[in-house]
Design a protein around this motif. Structure first.
Motif, PDB file in Angstrom:
ATOM      1  N   ARG A 471       5.769  -2.599  12.168  1.00 35.11           N
ATOM      2  CA  ARG A 471       5.842  -3.867  12.907  1.00 35.11           C
ATOM      3  C   ARG A 471       4.693  -4.006  13.894  1.00 35.11           C
ATOM      4  N   PHE A 472       4.364  -2.906  14.581  1.00 32.93           N
ATOM      5  CA  PHE A 472       3.265  -2.923  15.552  1.00 32.93           C
ATOM      6  C   PHE A 472       1.951  -3.318  14.881  1.00 32.93           C
ATOM      7  N   PHE A 473       1.628  -2.656  13.778  1.00 29.07           N
ATOM      8  CA  PHE A 473       0.349  -2.943  13.122  1.00 29.07           C
ATOM      9  C   PHE A 473       0.344  -4.329  12.479  1.00 29.07           C
ATOM     10  N   MET A 474       1.495  -4.768  11.944  1.00 30.72           N
ATOM     11  CA  MET A 474       1.552  -6.112  11.380  1.00 30.72           C
ATOM     12  C   MET A 474       1.422  -7.160  12.469  1.00 30.72           C
ATOM     13  N   LEU A 499       9.986  -7.796   9.599  1.00 29.76           N
ATOM     14  CA  LEU A 499       9.984  -6.524  10.327  1.00 29.76           C
ATOM     15  C   LEU A 499      10.634  -6.673  11.700  1.00 29.76           C
ATOM     16  N   GLU A 500      10.408  -7.797  12.348  1.00 35.03           N
ATOM     17  CA  GLU A 500      11.011  -8.023  13.660  1.00 35.03           C
ATOM     18  C   GLU A 500      12.529  -8.131  13.548  1.00 35.03           C
ATOM     19  N   ARG A 501      13.014  -8.715  12.459  1.00 40.78           N
ATOM     20  CA  ARG A 501      14.462  -8.767  12.238  1.00 40.78           C
ATOM     21  C   ARG A 501      15.037  -7.375  12.010  1.00 40.78           C
ATOM     22  N   ILE A 502      14.328  -6.593  11.223  1.00 46.42           N
ATOM     23  CA  ILE A 502      14.839  -5.266  10.857  1.00 46.42           C
ATOM     24  C   ILE A 502      14.993  -4.374  12.086  1.00 46.42           C
ATOM     25  N   VAL A 503      14.001  -4.381  12.989  1.00 48.78           N
ATOM     26  CA  VAL A 503      14.041  -3.443  14.123  1.00 48.78           C
ATOM     27  C   VAL A 503      15.054  -3.846  15.184  1.00 48.78           C
ATOM     28  N   VAL A 504      15.615  -5.068  15.102  1.00 49.35           N
ATOM     29  CA  VAL A 504      16.666  -5.449  16.064  1.00 49.35           C
ATOM     30  C   VAL A 504      18.035  -5.472  15.410  1.00 49.35           C
ATOM     31  N   GLY A 505      18.107  -4.937  14.182  1.00 52.33           N
ATOM     32  CA  GLY A 505      19.407  -4.815  13.534  1.00 52.33           C
ATOM     33  C   GLY A 505      19.832  -6.027  12.741  1.00 52.33           C
ATOM     34  N   GLU A 509      19.830  -7.020   2.949  1.00 47.91           N
ATOM     35  CA  GLU A 509      19.483  -6.524   1.626  1.00 47.91           C
ATOM     36  C   GLU A 509      18.424  -7.431   0.998  1.00 47.91           C
ATOM     37  N   GLY A 510      17.457  -6.800   0.390  1.00 47.06           N
ATOM     38  CA  GLY A 510      16.375  -7.554  -0.235  1.00 47.06           C
ATOM     39  C   GLY A 510      15.128  -7.650   0.619  1.00 47.06           C
ATOM     40  N   ASP A 511      15.253  -7.290   1.920  1.00 43.16           N
ATOM     41  CA  ASP A 511      14.085  -7.376   2.815  1.00 43.16           C
ATOM     42  C   ASP A 511      12.963  -6.435   2.382  1.00 43.16           C
ATOM     43  N   ILE A 512      13.321  -5.238   1.969  1.00 41.81           N
ATOM     44  CA  ILE A 512      12.296  -4.284   1.566  1.00 41.81           C
ATOM     45  C   ILE A 512      11.538  -4.807   0.349  1.00 41.81           C
ATOM     46  N   GLY A 529     -11.738  -8.510   3.066  1.00 40.49           N
ATOM     47  CA  GLY A 529     -11.232  -7.151   2.988  1.00 40.49           C
ATOM     48  C   GLY A 529     -10.176  -6.845   4.027  1.00 40.49           C
ATOM     49  N   LEU A 530     -10.294  -7.441   5.220  1.00 44.42           N
ATOM     50  CA  LEU A 530      -9.311  -7.191   6.262  1.00 44.42           C
ATOM     51  C   LEU A 530      -7.959  -7.795   5.884  1.00 44.42           C
ATOM     52  N   GLY A 531      -7.982  -8.979   5.294  1.00 44.76           N
ATOM     53  CA  GLY A 531      -6.739  -9.591   4.847  1.00 44.76           C
ATOM     54  C   GLY A 531      -6.108  -8.823   3.700  1.00 44.76           C
ATOM     55  N   LYS A 532      -6.934  -8.376   2.773  1.00 44.05           N
ATOM     56  CA  LYS A 532      -6.428  -7.654   1.607  1.00 44.05           C
ATOM     57  C   LYS A 532      -5.764  -6.336   2.001  1.00 44.05           C
ATOM     58  N   THR A 533      -6.247  -5.715   3.066  1.00 46.78           N
ATOM     59  CA  THR A 533      -5.686  -4.426   3.489  1.00 46.78           C
ATOM     60  C   THR A 533      -4.631  -4.554   4.582  1.00 46.78           C
ATOM     61  N   ALA A 534      -4.375  -5.770   5.058  1.00 48.62           N
ATOM     62  CA  ALA A 534      -3.401  -5.975   6.132  1.00 48.62           C
ATOM     63  C   ALA A 534      -2.019  -5.399   5.828  1.00 48.62           C
ATOM     64  N   PRO A 535      -1.532  -5.466   4.575  1.00 45.96           N
ATOM     65  CA  PRO A 535      -0.187  -4.934   4.314  1.00 45.96           C
ATOM     66  C   PRO A 535      -0.124  -3.419   4.174  1.00 45.96           C
ATOM     67  N   PHE A 536      -1.268  -2.729   4.174  1.00 43.78           N
ATOM     68  CA  PHE A 536      -1.278  -1.291   3.881  1.00 43.78           C
ATOM     69  C   PHE A 536      -0.328  -0.478   4.764  1.00 43.78           C
ATOM     70  N   PRO A 537      -0.298  -0.679   6.095  1.00 50.29           N
ATOM     71  CA  PRO A 537       0.633   0.124   6.911  1.00 50.29           C
ATOM     72  C   PRO A 537       2.091  -0.070   6.501  1.00 50.29           C
ATOM     73  N   VAL A 538       2.453  -1.293   6.089  1.00 51.40           N
ATOM     74  CA  VAL A 538       3.833  -1.554   5.684  1.00 51.40           C
ATOM     75  C   VAL A 538       4.137  -0.866   4.356  1.00 51.40           C
TER      76      VAL A 538
END
Length: 625
Positions: A471-474, A499-505, A509-512, A529-538
C-alpha cells in the motif's frame, strides 16, 4: 588559472600531487548529507576554530606549494551513516564515530598535534573498539571503486582531484584516443547503465555517435527519486569532478557539445557541490571552448528538477529541461535519435558516468575482472530500514543478498528475524529469506522477478506487514503518476483503493485476483517504464506473502500485528483492579466501568490508539491483532 595545453594540465597535476603528498596526515570530516544532518559541520567549524586559536600547522585548503604537514578537509560520504558524524584520519586509517563539537579539543590535542588515537571515539562492536576503518565489518567486504575517493579527498577541491590523477582519463580520451577507440573501450568493458534498466552503455554511446544531426547533448540523470535511495546524491556530493569527467569523456566520444546535469531540488548539497565543481572546471579550462587547445568544446549546466518521480524517466526528464511539463512521450523516436530539443542525446545516470574515468584509465580488462561477465563492475546500494548498519555501500556485482544484509549490514536490528527486502524502490519487488543466496546482478535479479533499480535496499523484519508495504509503495506511485496515460493514472488509483480497504479490515473475496488483473493490465499498457513497473511491489508481495493478504481479507487479522485498524484491545478481567486509569486515558470514552469494578471496552467506539494500554499500571489492558 585557465590551462591552455595538455602539458599545462600535467604540470598542474604534478604540482598539486606534491602538495598533497607533503601532508603527512589528513583529517577528513564527513560532509555528506547524512553526517551534516547529525552535526558534522559544527564539528568541522569547532576544529577550525581551535586550530586557529592555537596557530597549529594545519591547512584547510591545498596550496600550490607544499604547506602544513596536516590537512583538515570536508569530504564526501564515508558510508556508515548511522554512526555519524564521522572523521577519518589518514594515513593511519582511523575512523572516529558519533563525533560531537565538544570532542574537537581532544582531537586537536591528540590526533592533529600529536598523531595519537582518541580511543573513546572509535567504532565499537561487542564491547570492543575497532580503530581502523578497513577492519570494521561494514567495510571489510566492500569494493569501493566509484566511491574509492569519496570521503578521501576534499569534496569541494579540484586541486585535490587533480592531485590524485583527476582528469587524466579525459586527457587520454582527448589526445590519445579516437571516438571509436573510446566507445570501443566502454563497449568492451560491458558496463551496463546503473540507473536501473541495465542497458549496455557502449551501445548507447555508439548510437549517439552515429547520428548526423547536431548539436548533440549529454545529459546526466541525477533525479534519484526512490524512497530510501541516496547513492547518486553521495557521488554528486563527494566526487562531483569524477562524474563531470565521465560526462566530458562521453561528450568527446559521441561528438556532443553541450551537457546538462538534472538534479532534484531536494538535493541542495549536491547542487552546491556541482556548481562549485563546474565553476572550478571552467576556471581551469576543462570546460568551455577549445579545451586544452584540442579544438574540442563542451559546456555544462545544472537543471534543478521540481521533485517529480516521473522525471527519472528519460523522455520526461528531457521535456522538463525544455521547460515543458515533465511527462513521458510515446517513443516514436529514441532519445539517442531525438532527445533533448529533438536532437541526439546521450543520457546516463550519475553512477554510470562516475565509472567511466576509471574504465578509460585502467582499461576494460580491469573492469571486467570485477563481478560476473554479464554484469561486471560494482554497484552502490543504500541500506535502510530495519538493519543494524544503515548507510551507503559498494560491492562487486554478483555479491549475495546474504553478504549485503548480514555481513556488511550487520543483520536485523535488535536481533529480530529477517523477513524481506524491497529492492528497486517503487519499480522493484521484494526478496525474502529464500533469496538470501541470490547474486545481486541485473540478470539474476530479473530471473527472480525483481530489478536492481537504482540501488535502494529497504530491509524489513518479521514485524512488517507486507500488505501495508504494498500500500505504501502504491500510494507513492499513484501520487507521483504524471496522469498522462489512463492505465497508470486510473489503474494505480484503483489498486490503491483496494489495498487501503484491505489494511483496515474491509477487504473482500476476489480482491487479490482483481489486484493481479489490474497489475497485468497496467504493466502491459502503461506509457512509460515507470508506469509499467508500478504494480511490481504488489505482485511481488502477493507472490511471496499471499497468506498475509488472505488473513487480512478473510480473518480481518494482520499476522504482523502492525495494521492499526485490525488491532483489538481487550481488558483481562483477572488482572483488572478497577483503578479507572484506562477509562480516564481514553480520548473517546470507549471504556465502561465504575471504580473497583472490572472494566470493559466498547469495540464499536474504540479507535485503537493504545492510550489505555499505556495507562494501565497492572498490564490488564492488552493489544492483539
Amino acid at each position: 588559472m585557465k590551462l591552455a595545453t595538455r602539458e599545462a594540465l600535467q604540470k598542474v597535476r604534478e604540482t598539486y600531487k606534491k602538495a598533497l603528498d607533503a601532508e603527512k596526515r589528513r583529517i577528513f570530516v564527513c560532509a555528506g548529507t547524512g553526517c551534516i544532518a547529525s552535526g558534522s559541520i559544527a564539528v568541522y567549524d569547532k576544529l577550525v576554530e581551535i586550530i586557529k586559536e592555537k596557530n597549529l600547522p594545519c591547512s584547510v585548503e591545498l596550496k600550490e606549494e607544499p604547506g602544513h604537514p596536516v590537512g583538515l578537509k570536508k569530504s564526501g560520504c564515508h558510508g556508515l551513516c548511522d554512526q555519524g558524524p564521522l572523521i577519518l584520519v589518514e594515513p593511519e586509517g582511523w575512523l572516529y564515530t558519533k563525533v560531537k563539537p565538544e570532542d574537537a579539543g581532544e582531537i586537536v590535542e591528540k590526533t592533529i598535534s600529536a598523531g595519537k588515537l582518541v580511543e573513546r571515539l572509535v567504532y565499537q562492536k561487542d564491547g570492543k573498539g575497532i580503530p581502523h576503518k578497513a577492519e570494521i565489518p561494514f567495510y571489510k567486504k566492500q569494493t569501493r571503486v566509484v566511491l574509492g575517493d569519496c570521503g578521501e579527498i576534499n569534496a569541494e577541491s579540484i586541486k585535490e582531484y587533480l592531485a590524485i590523477g583527476g582528469y587524466s582519463a579525459f586527457e587520454k580520451a582527448l589526445f590519445d584516443m579516437t571516438q571509436e577507440q573510446i566507445i570501443g573501450e566502454v563497449t568492451e568493458s560491458n558496463i551496463r547503465g546503473r540507473g536501473g534498466a541495465g542497458f549496455p552503455t557502449g551501445i548507447k554511446w555508439n548510437q549517439v555517435q552515429r547520428q548526423k544531426n547536431t548539436p548533440k547533448y549529454v545529459v546526466c540523470n541525477g533525479d534519484e527519486g526512490d524512497p530510501g535511495a541516496f547513492m547518486d546524491q553521495s557521488v554528486m556530493e563527494g566526487v562531483p569532478h569524477q562524474m563531470i569527467e565521465g560526462m566530458l569523456i562521453a561528450a568527446r566520444a559521441a561528438g556532443c557539445t553541450e551537457g546538462y546535469i538534472y538534479v532534484r531540488a531536494e538535493y541542495p548539497q549536491a547542487v552546491s557541490r556541482l556548481r562549485i565543481a563546474i565553476a572550478q572546471a571552467r576556471e581551469f579550462g576543462l570546460l568551455g571552448d577549445n579545451i586544452l587547445g584540442s579544438g574540442f568544446s563542451f559546456t555544462l549546466k545544472i537543471f534543478r528538477g521540481a521533485g517529480a518521480f516521473v522525471c527519472g524517466e528519460g523522455s520526461a526528464l528531457t521535456a522538463s529541461i525544455e521547460g515543458k511539463r515533465g511527462m513521458p512521450r510515446v517513443k516514436r523516436f529514441r532519445t539517442v535519435e531525438q532527445g533533448l530539443f529533438e536532437k541526439p542525446t546521450l543520457l546516463n545516470n550519475v553512477e554510470t558516468f562516475a565509472n567511466i574515468p576509471l574504465i578509460i584509465r585502467k582499461g576494460a580488462a580491469w573492469y571486467k575482472g570485477i563481478g560476473p561477465g554479464g554484469s561486471p563492475g560494482t554497484k552502490t546500494f543504500a541500506l535502510t530500514g530495519d538493519i543494524v548498519n544503515t548507510g551507503l555501500i559498494e560491492v562487486p556485482m554478483g555479491t549475495s543478498l546474504r553478504e549485503v544484509i548480514f555481513d556488511i549490514g550487520g543483520g536485523i536490528r535488535n536481533g529480530a528475524e529477517f523477513k524481506a527486502v524491497q529492492i528497486g524502490g517503487p519499480s522493484g519487488g521484494c526478496l525474502t529469506a529464500k533469496d538470501l543466496e541470490l547474486p545481486m546482478d541485473f540478470d539474476s535479479l530479473k530471473a527472480a522477478g525483481a530489478i536492481i533499480g537504482s540501488g535502494g535496499l529497504v530491509v524489513m523484519n518479521s514485524g512488517t506487514c507486507m500488505v501495508e508495504i504494498a500500500r505504501f509503495f502504491m500510494n507513492f506511485t499513484q501520487n507521483e503518476s504524471c496522469g498522462k496515460c489512463i492505465p497508470c493514472r486510473e489503474g494505480t488509483k484503483r489498486m490503491l483503493e483496494i489495498l487501503e480497504r484491505i489494511v483496515v479490515g474491509l477487504g473482500k473475496e476476489g480482491d487479490i485476483e482483481l489486484l493481479e488483473e489490474l497489475a497485468d493490465t497496467i504493466a502491459a499498457t502503461a506509457l512509460c517504464g515507470l508506469g509499467k513497473t508500478a504494480p511490481f511491489p504488489v505482485i511481488s508481495t502477493i507472490k511471496n506473502f499471499r497468506s498475509e493478504y488472505e488473513a487480512h481479507i478473510r480473518d480481518k487479522h494482520c499476522p504482523a500485528g502492525s495494521c492499526q485498524k485490525l488491532k483489538v484491545i481487550t481488558i483481562d478481567p483477572g488482572a483488572c483492579k478497577g483503578c479507572t486509569k484506562c477509562a480516564k486515558g481514553c480520548p473517546v470514552g470507549a471504556i465502561n466501568g465504575s471504580p473497583k469494578s472490572i472494566h470493559e471496552i466498547d469495540q464499536s467506539k474504540c479507535i485503537k490508539c493504545g492510550a489505555c494500554v499505556s495507562a494501565c499500571p497492572f498490564g490488564a489492558v492488552k493489544e492483539a491483532s
